[in-house]
Write a protein that holds these residues in place. Structure first.
Motif, mmCIF file in Angstrom:
data_model
loop_
_atom_site.group_PDB
_atom_site.id
_atom_site.type_symbol
_atom_site.label_atom_id
_atom_site.label_comp_id
_atom_site.label_asym_id
_atom_site.label_seq_id
_atom_site.Cartn_x
_atom_site.Cartn_y
_atom_site.Cartn_z
ATOM 1 N N LYS A 8 35.093 -6.553 37.849
ATOM 2 C CA LYS A 8 36.074 -7.603 38.166
ATOM 3 C C LYS A 8 37.329 -7.041 38.808
ATOM 4 O O LYS A 8 38.093 -7.781 39.430
ATOM 5 N N GLN A 9 37.587 -5.730 38.647
ATOM 6 C CA GLN A 9 38.744 -5.140 39.319
ATOM 7 C C GLN A 9 38.497 -4.966 40.819
ATOM 8 O O GLN A 9 39.441 -4.849 41.600
ATOM 9 N N PHE A 10 37.210 -4.913 41.229
ATOM 10 C CA PHE A 10 36.879 -4.651 42.621
ATOM 11 C C PHE A 10 36.502 -5.916 43.398
ATOM 12 O O PHE A 10 36.612 -5.920 44.626
ATOM 13 N N THR A 11 35.999 -6.934 42.747
ATOM 14 C CA THR A 11 35.539 -8.111 43.469
ATOM 15 C C THR A 11 35.694 -9.360 42.603
ATOM 16 O O THR A 11 35.582 -9.287 41.367
ATOM 17 N N GLY A 12 35.985 -10.464 43.277
ATOM 18 C CA GLY A 12 35.997 -11.762 42.620
ATOM 19 C C GLY A 12 34.788 -12.594 42.963
ATOM 20 O O GLY A 12 34.813 -13.822 42.856
ATOM 21 N N ARG A 13 33.741 -11.905 43.361
ATOM 22 C CA ARG A 13 32.525 -12.589 43.788
ATOM 23 C C ARG A 13 31.896 -13.400 42.671
ATOM 24 O O ARG A 13 31.302 -14.459 42.918
ATOM 25 N N PHE A 14 32.016 -12.913 41.434
ATOM 26 C CA PHE A 14 31.366 -13.584 40.307
ATOM 27 C C PHE A 14 32.388 -14.284 39.404
ATOM 28 O O PHE A 14 32.097 -14.555 38.238
ATOM 29 N N THR A 15 33.571 -14.538 39.936
ATOM 30 C CA THR A 15 34.587 -15.237 39.157
ATOM 31 C C THR A 15 34.168 -16.686 38.920
ATOM 32 O O THR A 15 33.666 -17.358 39.828
ATOM 33 N N PRO A 45 35.365 -20.623 37.710
ATOM 34 C CA PRO A 45 34.201 -21.427 38.099
ATOM 35 C C PRO A 45 33.802 -21.247 39.547
ATOM 36 O O PRO A 45 32.755 -21.732 39.958
ATOM 37 N N ARG A 46 34.634 -20.560 40.362
ATOM 38 C CA ARG A 46 34.292 -20.368 41.769
ATOM 39 C C ARG A 46 34.768 -18.969 42.189
ATOM 40 O O ARG A 46 35.703 -18.425 41.606
#
Length: 599
Positions: free
Chosen positions: A215-222, A224-225
């Motif tokens: 989660k520090q590197f990407t918000g791809r799987f954040t 609800p969106r």
């Protein structure tokens, strides 16, 4: 009667007795050939036994040792002792590392890796292990340094008060040079972004960065969106392509994971808990300096990472939160109270701007990414480019050489935005202005465009199609339209001259057209070179003519030098044959056809 080999298997005494009987039979008058047949040996062997018996008696018939009297290539005892001493002092060193260290310290010939392994086995310094078949992975590596950084977070940094800290790590994919090793009290997104920016200030901006899906590197799987995290924003604003590995596939970032294992074994497992965070950082920095500059790396053929690493010129990375620019007479601001928004009056025209950036992995240069991008080609990926832009033209220069000039899609507001991003006022343009803003061309104006030739040898030139030749297929060329002629320039030389396919009125509308005043390059000197793979019958075809090379060279790839009156065939620089040219058909195939083997 038993032969000598069967007798030799019964012992030395039996062997001597058999040979003595053969000698006695010869001395009694028996023919040597018959004695040799009865004892299963050659006549020369019987004569040898006889001469040894006459010279030394029964002692001459004994089997003597064949061990050499001297061994000039035997490893000296002092070198063998040095190998054993290094192994005992450094139990984790293998045969390759020990051979390398001995070569650096010893004055004589250095032992090979196999020799060191035999020495360790002979002295009981190797623990026998059951052979395990390791999994096979697809290995890859970038061609140049600063092309890709692998980054990750690793734990295991313990402090005296019981806390466990994490460390932000980064390694250059090509050179294995550690670019980031920052101990973090809290591995937050802000701390990770700050550590990344500090590394870029030190070594320059990489072309790509590869991380896992943390989660520090990407918000791809954040949920609800998806969202953009701070690290992704830093990459976007600095022109860095952020790549993510496939979930649950840590072997993709195998270089940084393997470095973590080395870090644990050589530092963390032996150092114990650190007094505080600064002490941990100081220990890590000292160990990383040794790793980069002194410790040989087996993946680099025992070279140090620092010898393979070449940092980019250290620019100032784009700040995550840029301060507001002060107002100027050209940019007045009107404020209606302390919380009122600032209104910028963008000028109608703006001066040209210059800035430096890194070519992305796909070969794109983002002048202003949401407005205009320029494609250079993947061969320029990772290189530092200087962009000169105004409202008419965009020039891209790499290492002082003009690579591309295209028509500008920017207006005065976009140029002002570039200045807010760190661009500076530009000097004189490196080339002439783009033809798209010139309007009607003056008579005699020369226009140039850059195009890539397709597999059929045809570049795109508006609605016109013109064949420039199969030899330029998949190559990028410059088409120079001068009057009723079109010159094709490739790699800085004039490849050929053809009739111009479009008239002067249509040239200003060509994509990427620019006016030029420089001299036309000189044509290339020398013959045309083609390659052919010799078939089983030894006959190749060039320009519709059969050339006999010979079955001796079947399967080899030969080079054919096509001259006006003859063909000269060479293999690895050596001349094979010379054939007269019987026709003037053009050469349409330049590369050898390599067919896949039949299953």
């Amino acid at each position: 009667m038993e032969n000598a080999d069967e007798a030799g298997q019964r012992g030395p005494a039996w062997l001597v007795e058999q040979r003595y009987r053969a000698v006695l039979e010869v001395l009694d008058g028996s023919p040597v050939s018959e004695v040799a047949v009865r004892y299963g040996v050659s006549r020369q062997t019987v004569y040898t036994w006889k001469s040894k018996h006459e010279a030394e008696g029964l002692g001459g018939l004994k089997e003597k040792s064949r061990r050499p009297r001297t061994s000039p290539t035997r490893l000296p005892s002092e070198v063998e002792a040095l190998v054993c001493e290094m192994r005992r002092a450094n139990p984790r060193w293998g045969a390759r590392r020990i051979a390398f260290e001995v070569a650096r310290t010893a004055t004589g010939a250095a032992p090979s890796r196999a020799t060191v392994h035999r020495v360790l086995a002979r002295n009981g310094l190797i623990r026998r292990q059951e052979q395990k078949h390791r999994r096979k992975y697809k290995r890859w590596q970038r061609e140049t340094p600063m092309h890709l950084w692998q980054m990750d977070l690793v734990g295991g940094i313990f402090l005296a008060d019981g806390r466990e800290c994490k460390m932000l790590t980064g390694i250059d994919d090509h050179s294995r040079f550690v670019v980031i090793a920052t101990v973090l009290a809290v591995p937050s997104g802000r701390a990770v972004a700050d550590g990344f920016v500090r590394a870029m200030r030190t070594y320059g901006v990489p072309a790509e960065v590869l991380t896992d899906n943390g989660k520090q590197f990407t918000g791809r799987f954040t949920k609800p969106r998806p969202a953009e995290v701070l690290f992704e924003r830093v990459c976007r604003e600095n022109g860095v392509t952020a790549k993510l590995i496939k979930p649950y596939s840590p072997t993709t970032t195998g270089k940084i994971e393997r470095w973590h294992q080395t870090l644990r074994r050589e530092l963390l497992d032996v150092s114990g808990p650190f007094a505080d965070l600064p002490a941990a950082q100081a220990a890590v920095d000292a160990w990383v300096h040794t790793y980069n500059t002194a410790r040989p790396h087996q993946a680099l053929d025992m070279a140090t990472p620092a010898s393979r690493f070449r940092p980019n010129p250290p620019p100032e990375p784009t700040l995550v939160s840029a301060p507001a620019a002060p107002a100027s007479p050209e940019e007045p601001s009107i404020a209606a109270g302390p919380a009122a928004p600032v209104t910028m009056l963008i000028p109608v025209s703006a001066p040209a701007m210059e800035f430096e950036t890194v070519v992305a992995a796909g070969g794109l240069v983002g002048v202003l990414p949401r407005v205009q991008r320029v494609r250079l080609g993947k061969e320029y990926a990772g290189r530092r480019a200087r962009v000169w832009a105004d409202e008419h033209t965009v020039h891209i220069v790499i290492d002082g050489e003009l690579i591309r000039s295209v028509a500008s899609c920017l207006d005065a507001g976009n140029l002002h935005e570039l200045s807010m991003r760190g661009a500076v006022r530009a000097g004189p343009p490196p080339a002439a202005r783009g033809a798209g803003r010139l309007g009607r061309l003056e008579p005699g104006t020369v226009i140039e465009v850059d195009r890539k030739v397709d597999l059929s040898g045809v570049p795109s030139l508006g609605s016109a199609k013109v064949t420039v030749g199969y030899e330029l297929a998949s190559q990028r060329v410059t088409l120079r339209l001068d009057g009723h002629l079109m010159h094709v320039v490739h790699d800085g030389v004039l490849a050929k001259t053809l009739p111009a396919p479009i008239d002067a009125e249509q040239r200003t509308g060509l994509r990427g057209a620019r006016a030029v005043t420089s001299e036309l390059p000189a044509p290339a000197a020398g013959a045309v070179h083609v390659e052919r793979k010799v078939p089983a019958d030894g006959v190749i075809m060039v320009a519709r003519q059969r050339l006999r090379v010979g079955r001796t060279y079947a399967g080899e790839i030969v080079t054919v030098h096509v001259e006006d009156t003859y063909f000269r065939i060479t293999l690895n620089g050596a001349d094979l044959s010379l054939h007269p040219r019987k026709n003037q058909h053009p050469v349409t195939r330049f590369r050898a056809k390599i067919h896949a083997p039949k299953l």
